[in-house]
Scaffold this active site. Sequence first.
Site, PDB file in Angstrom:
ATOM      1  N   LYS A   1     105.135  38.074  52.095  1.00 22.11           N
ATOM      2  CA  LYS A   1     106.078  38.593  52.262  1.00 22.11           C
ATOM      3  C   LYS A   1     106.272  38.051  53.611  1.00 22.11           C
ATOM      4  CE  LYS A   1     107.873  41.497  49.617  1.00 22.11           C
ATOM      5  NZ  LYS A   1     108.282  42.053  48.725  1.00 22.11           N
TER       6      LYS A   1
ATOM      7  N   ASP B   1     109.256  47.658  44.012  1.00 25.00           N
ATOM      8  CA  ASP B   1     110.995  47.131  43.996  1.00 25.00           C
ATOM      9  C   ASP B   1     111.257  47.345  42.206  1.00 25.00           C
ATOM     10  OD1 ASP B   1     109.850  44.868  44.511  1.00 25.00           O
ATOM     11  OD2 ASP B   1     111.085  44.182  45.713  1.00 25.00           O
TER      12      ASP B   1
END
Length: 453
Positions: free
Chosen positions: A159, A195
């Site tokens: 990312k 997450d």
Amino acid sequence: MGIVVNNLPRIREECEVLHISDRQLREIMKRLHQALLDGLGKDTHAKSIVKCWLTYIQDLPNGKERGKFLALDLGGTNFRVLIINLGANHFDMQSKIYAIPNHIMTGSGVDLFDHIAECLANFMKEHNVYEERLALGFTFSFPLKQIGLTKGILERWTKGFSCSGVVGEDVVQGLKDAIARRGDVQIDICAILNDTTGTLMSCAWKNHNCKIGLIVGTGSNACYVEKTENCELFDGEPGKENLLINTEWGAFGDDGALDFVRTEFDNEVDVSSINPGKQVQEKMISGMYMGELVRLALVKFTRMGLLFGGQGSDLLFQRGSFYTKYVSEIESDKQGDFTSCMEVLEELGLSHATEADMAAVRHVCECVSRRAAHLVSAGIATLLNKMDEPKVTVGIDGSVYRFHPHFHTLMCEKISQLVRPGLQFDLMLSEDGSGRGAALVAAVACRQSQQGV
Ligand code: BGC
């Protein structure tokens, strides 16, 4: 007046490459299933593309967790610090978002951790807990080889992050060192988690059927509850029936397994990314790339003379200018209405777009987002079939799932078609996935250490 040519049929034809048939989806499921088995297997894990990391989280929250906890949520362009008070059937949460400037995202690991520690200390001051000693759950949403609940080695950045000196190192230690360098705050890092894990935990607090955690946001990933006997790499305390596995399925396809459905647009997104050849599935699905996929298709059709009268704009031709949020906005327009679409095109300097152009732009958005939803659905159906439980709730978070107007419906439809008959599922939006989940993991860890478990 010139002849008005309707280019939509041509554009639809060109977009066919973005359509993944059910047959292809089933082939993808087969390959993903094998990749998951490879990740779990002792002899195959090292070479496996889908890593299936153990999370060392074996207990889901039971609702009896109490107390004040800190949480840190790092995994996108922002990070958040949270303070959470868990009481009987309620929780109170305050949080603050801090930006991570680009030079820190791509700078040194020491600078990254110093920046995080500084924000933590400031947050504690602002919330009048600067003098207290608090437990912290650390959501760190990158591929992490966990060695324990408080030890994890970074396998690779994703990312857009590329901080030096962190890959191959224990991330918890990195944060501890930064806190120690400051010397002003007292924080016990009780757990590090992904997450997806945080999302699963926070949904499981309310819904005990929740056994899959999914993120469709900046990145894409899922975790799920697996039987310990299937986890050949598990070396922890015996007697636990289940383990939580962080699949890291974003890397699926890094060995070419998805090449049969990839397009020229996927290839271009990949080669111009910071991590070419890596996170292939993620690049077809997640928010960091979805807008860019749309833009590349629009550029192609403009150059072919099929869009905007063959006339683009500087912004259209600029990488990254078509934000993923535009896809959600454009698809939020009612059929036949192009209000948001027009606004987006105006922002991009394309105010000469006709209504036919707008219909075409919307179609491209739909093809890209539908493909993403179908790929995610194939992944979830693979997990549901593998788990083979009568009823499973999938806890979901992430900007794409949360803000795209049709993602949820598309997923419900496609998973129903792909899952083995008789298996029931539902999709639950997490209220605050990663943050609250991190505090809950810390709380469960504390509950266990208090009980001497
Ligand atoms: C990371 C995962 C994370 C996902 C969603 C991926 O790039 O590798 O660890 O769960 O993004 O944030």
